[in-house]
Motif scaffolding. Structure first.
Motif, PDB file in Angstrom:
ATOM      1  N   THR A  91       6.604  44.666  19.580  1.00 36.46           N
ATOM      2  CA  THR A  91       7.474  43.647  20.160  1.00 36.46           C
ATOM      3  C   THR A  91       7.414  42.362  19.342  1.00 36.46           C
ATOM      4  O   THR A  91       6.334  41.828  19.089  1.00 36.46           O
ATOM      5  N   PRO A  92       8.576  41.850  18.895  1.00 36.07           N
ATOM      6  CA  PRO A  92       8.547  40.622  18.098  1.00 36.07           C
ATOM      7  C   PRO A  92       8.325  39.386  18.966  1.00 36.07           C
ATOM      8  O   PRO A  92       8.910  39.267  20.047  1.00 36.07           O
ATOM      9  N   LEU A  93       7.481  38.498  18.482  1.00 35.96           N
ATOM     10  CA  LEU A  93       7.335  37.192  19.116  1.00 35.96           C
ATOM     11  C   LEU A  93       8.445  36.265  18.637  1.00 35.96           C
ATOM     12  O   LEU A  93       8.943  35.422  19.384  1.00 35.96           O
ATOM     13  N   LEU A  94       8.853  36.453  17.377  1.00 38.56           N
ATOM     14  CA  LEU A  94       9.899  35.631  16.755  1.00 38.56           C
ATOM     15  C   LEU A  94      10.947  36.548  16.140  1.00 38.56           C
ATOM     16  O   LEU A  94      10.601  37.518  15.458  1.00 38.56           O
ATOM     17  N   SER A  95      12.220  36.247  16.390  1.00 39.26           N
ATOM     18  CA  SER A  95      13.318  37.008  15.796  1.00 39.26           C
ATOM     19  C   SER A  95      14.362  36.051  15.249  1.00 39.26           C
ATOM     20  O   SER A  95      14.714  35.058  15.899  1.00 39.26           O
ATOM     21  N   LEU A  96      14.827  36.346  14.038  1.00 34.17           N
ATOM     22  CA  LEU A  96      15.975  35.643  13.460  1.00 34.17           C
ATOM     23  C   LEU A  96      17.106  36.653  13.351  1.00 34.17           C
ATOM     24  O   LEU A  96      16.906  37.766  12.841  1.00 34.17           O
ATOM     25  N   ARG A  97      18.285  36.255  13.821  1.00 34.68           N
ATOM     26  CA  ARG A  97      19.432  37.144  13.834  1.00 34.68           C
ATOM     27  C   ARG A  97      20.618  36.462  13.163  1.00 34.68           C
ATOM     28  O   ARG A  97      21.195  35.512  13.706  1.00 34.68           O
TER      29      ARG A  97
ATOM     30  N   ASP B 218      18.002  38.195   8.828  1.00 38.29           N
ATOM     31  CA  ASP B 218      17.516  38.978   9.963  1.00 38.29           C
ATOM     32  C   ASP B 218      16.030  39.231   9.737  1.00 38.29           C
ATOM     33  O   ASP B 218      15.642  39.800   8.721  1.00 38.29           O
ATOM     34  N   LEU B 219      15.211  38.805  10.695  1.00 33.83           N
ATOM     35  CA  LEU B 219      13.758  38.891  10.506  1.00 33.83           C
ATOM     36  C   LEU B 219      13.087  39.055  11.860  1.00 33.83           C
ATOM     37  O   LEU B 219      13.447  38.376  12.823  1.00 33.83           O
ATOM     38  N   GLN B 220      12.115  39.966  11.911  1.00 33.46           N
ATOM     39  CA  GLN B 220      11.300  40.129  13.111  1.00 33.46           C
ATOM     40  C   GLN B 220       9.835  39.901  12.761  1.00 33.46           C
ATOM     41  O   GLN B 220       9.344  40.437  11.766  1.00 33.46           O
ATOM     42  N   VAL B 221       9.169  39.104  13.592  1.00 35.02           N
ATOM     43  CA  VAL B 221       7.748  38.811  13.403  1.00 35.02           C
ATOM     44  C   VAL B 221       7.001  39.367  14.608  1.00 35.02           C
ATOM     45  O   VAL B 221       7.044  38.796  15.700  1.00 35.02           O
ATOM     46  N   PRO B 222       6.326  40.513  14.446  1.00 30.52           N
ATOM     47  CA  PRO B 222       5.647  41.141  15.585  1.00 30.52           C
ATOM     48  C   PRO B 222       4.499  40.291  16.111  1.00 30.52           C
ATOM     49  O   PRO B 222       3.775  39.652  15.348  1.00 30.52           O
ATOM     50  N   GLU B 223       4.319  40.332  17.422  1.00 27.33           N
ATOM     51  CA  GLU B 223       3.268  39.541  18.052  1.00 27.33           C
ATOM     52  C   GLU B 223       1.891  40.081  17.697  1.00 27.33           C
ATOM     53  O   GLU B 223       1.673  41.294  17.623  1.00 27.33           O
ATOM     54  N   GLY B 224       0.959  39.159  17.434  1.00 25.71           N
ATOM     55  CA  GLY B 224      -0.428  39.520  17.207  1.00 25.71           C
ATOM     56  C   GLY B 224      -0.726  40.084  15.840  1.00 25.71           C
ATOM     57  O   GLY B 224      -1.816  40.603  15.608  1.00 25.71           O
ATOM     58  N   GLN B 225       0.223  39.958  14.892  1.00 28.74           N
ATOM     59  CA  GLN B 225       0.033  40.521  13.571  1.00 28.74           C
ATOM     60  C   GLN B 225       0.466  39.513  12.509  1.00 28.74           C
ATOM     61  O   GLN B 225       1.024  38.456  12.818  1.00 28.74           O
ATOM     62  N   VAL B 226       0.176  39.853  11.241  1.00 26.69           N
ATOM     63  CA  VAL B 226       0.516  38.984  10.114  1.00 26.69           C
ATOM     64  C   VAL B 226       1.712  39.585   9.380  1.00 26.69           C
ATOM     65  O   VAL B 226       1.648  40.732   8.919  1.00 26.69           O
ATOM     66  N   THR B 227       2.768  38.813   9.293  1.00 24.95           N
ATOM     67  CA  THR B 227       3.961  39.218   8.552  1.00 24.95           C
ATOM     68  C   THR B 227       4.044  38.393   7.283  1.00 24.95           C
ATOM     69  O   THR B 227       4.039  37.158   7.327  1.00 24.95           O
TER      70      THR B 227
ATOM     71  N   LEU C 264      17.847  32.059  16.638  1.00 23.65           N
ATOM     72  CA  LEU C 264      16.394  32.146  16.482  1.00 23.65           C
ATOM     73  C   LEU C 264      15.794  32.270  17.879  1.00 23.65           C
ATOM     74  O   LEU C 264      16.028  31.418  18.737  1.00 23.65           O
ATOM     75  N   LEU C 265      15.036  33.324  18.094  1.00 24.72           N
ATOM     76  CA  LEU C 265      14.420  33.580  19.392  1.00 24.72           C
ATOM     77  C   LEU C 265      12.909  33.540  19.254  1.00 24.72           C
ATOM     78  O   LEU C 265      12.335  34.254  18.419  1.00 24.72           O
ATOM     79  N   PHE C 266      12.261  32.708  20.064  1.00 23.17           N
ATOM     80  CA  PHE C 266      10.800  32.670  20.119  1.00 23.17           C
ATOM     81  C   PHE C 266      10.381  33.000  21.535  1.00 23.17           C
ATOM     82  O   PHE C 266      10.783  32.324  22.492  1.00 23.17           O
ATOM     83  N   ASN C 267       9.601  34.052  21.674  1.00 26.75           N
ATOM     84  CA  ASN C 267       9.167  34.501  22.996  1.00 26.75           C
ATOM     85  C   ASN C 267      10.364  34.730  23.921  1.00 26.75           C
ATOM     86  O   ASN C 267      10.320  34.427  25.108  1.00 26.75           O
ATOM     87  N   GLY C 268      11.454  35.215  23.334  1.00 28.69           N
ATOM     88  CA  GLY C 268      12.648  35.553  24.100  1.00 28.69           C
ATOM     89  C   GLY C 268      13.585  34.398  24.380  1.00 28.69           C
ATOM     90  O   GLY C 268      14.643  34.600  25.006  1.00 28.69           O
TER      91      GLY C 268
ATOM     92  N   ARG D 140      18.694  36.255   1.788  1.00 26.27           N
ATOM     93  CA  ARG D 140      18.773  37.359   2.742  1.00 26.27           C
ATOM     94  C   ARG D 140      17.456  38.143   2.725  1.00 26.27           C
ATOM     95  O   ARG D 140      16.771  38.176   1.711  1.00 26.27           O
ATOM     96  N   VAL D 141      17.145  38.806   3.825  1.00 28.54           N
ATOM     97  CA  VAL D 141      16.045  39.767   3.851  1.00 28.54           C
ATOM     98  C   VAL D 141      16.595  41.099   3.366  1.00 28.54           C
ATOM     99  O   VAL D 141      17.508  41.667   3.970  1.00 28.54           O
ATOM    100  N   VAL D 142      16.055  41.595   2.253  1.00 30.54           N
ATOM    101  CA  VAL D 142      16.575  42.816   1.636  1.00 30.54           C
ATOM    102  C   VAL D 142      15.661  44.015   1.864  1.00 30.54           C
ATOM    103  O   VAL D 142      16.012  45.146   1.515  1.00 30.54           O
ATOM    104  N   HIS D 143      14.480  43.775   2.420  1.00 36.26           N
ATOM    105  CA  HIS D 143      13.561  44.867   2.737  1.00 36.26           C
ATOM    106  C   HIS D 143      12.633  44.392   3.832  1.00 36.26           C
ATOM    107  O   HIS D 143      12.162  43.248   3.814  1.00 36.26           O
TER     108      HIS D 143
END
Length: 251
Positions: free
Chosen positions: A9-15, A31-40, A68-72, A222-225
């Protein structure tokens, strides 16, 4: 763009985030997802848009389009002080320390729940001293008199002085000697063990390999990967295609 692996589950999402700086269009639908509790890890060549992405998340530069969504919750129209109040800390590339203040005063300013030094969480402070011994040694020294590596450690410690939901860190190893980089990796691994969510921009691929759970690679705004850091580490052809060099060259 490479297909992303299934993420927690992402804590932070960019769309679809676009950012303009004056007449310049820097981010082109990130477009970027940062999963909660981990290092991206956020990787990419110089000028790819990595720092702009961090500054856009913090509201220092405004997204001209996208979400930009942080914690929903949407934060793209929220002020920078309010974003910080939501337990997001930012360590900029220029470190952002106050040179005329002491190490102690720098940490106190970053501790929102303490109004004086005695009110700092003593247990957490001792934990930080264990990670960054120079902070204790130079506790009452003006921060401007520290070495470059010590200033970087202070900048990171400021972000860690209180528990945060998310840390944004921009190129912490830049300009540091190898021994200082190793110390920084050890400190950030200790932070990682607390399950703090981190989005880390880095050019040193050994740092990325040591710390990253996930990776997003940017090119031309852009995020390409996006995927697991371990997958990128294991695929030299992908490293060459995305970054123009291989991790093996940095062993």
């Amino acid at each position: 763009m490479s297909a992303p692996s299934q993420l927690p589950t992402p804590l932070l999402s960019l769309r679809g985030v676009h950012t303009h700086i004056g007449a310049y269009h820097i981010l082109h639908g990130v477009d970027l997802q940062v999963p909660e509790g981990q290092v991206t890890m956020l990787l990419g060549r110089n000028g790819a848009g990595k720092t702009t992405t961090l500054r856009t998340i913090m509201g220092l530069w405004r997204a001209s389009q996208g979400q930009l969504l942080f914690n929903g919750q949407s934060i793209e129209k929220v002020s920078t002080p309010e974003i910080a109040q939501r337990d997001i800390a930012y360590v900029p590339e220029n470190m952002g320390i106050f040179a005329d203040l002491t190490v102690a005063e720098n940490l106190l300013l970053a501790a929102r729940r303490a109004r004086h030094l005695k009110a700092l969480d003593a247990q957490r402070l001792e934990w930080l001293f264990g990670l960054f011994p120079a902070l204790k040694k130079f506790w009452l020294y003006p921060a401007g008199k520290l070495s470059g590596g010590q200033k970087q450690m202070l900048a990171i410690a400021r972000a860690m002085i209180e528990p945060r939901r998310l840390l944004l860190i921009d190129e912490p190893s830049k300009g540091l000697a190898p021994a200082m980089i190793r110390s920084m990796i050890t400190a950030l691994q200790a932070l990682k063990a607390t399950r703090t969510t981190v989005l880390l921009v880095e050019q040193n691929f050994m740092v990325a390999k040591a710390l990253g759970d996930h990776v997003a690679v940017m090119d031309d705004g852009r995020v390409v990967h996006a995927g697991a850091m371990a997958e990128l580490v294991a695929d030299e052809a992908l490293q060459q295609r995305l970054l123009g060099l291989s991790l093996a060259a940095h062993q």
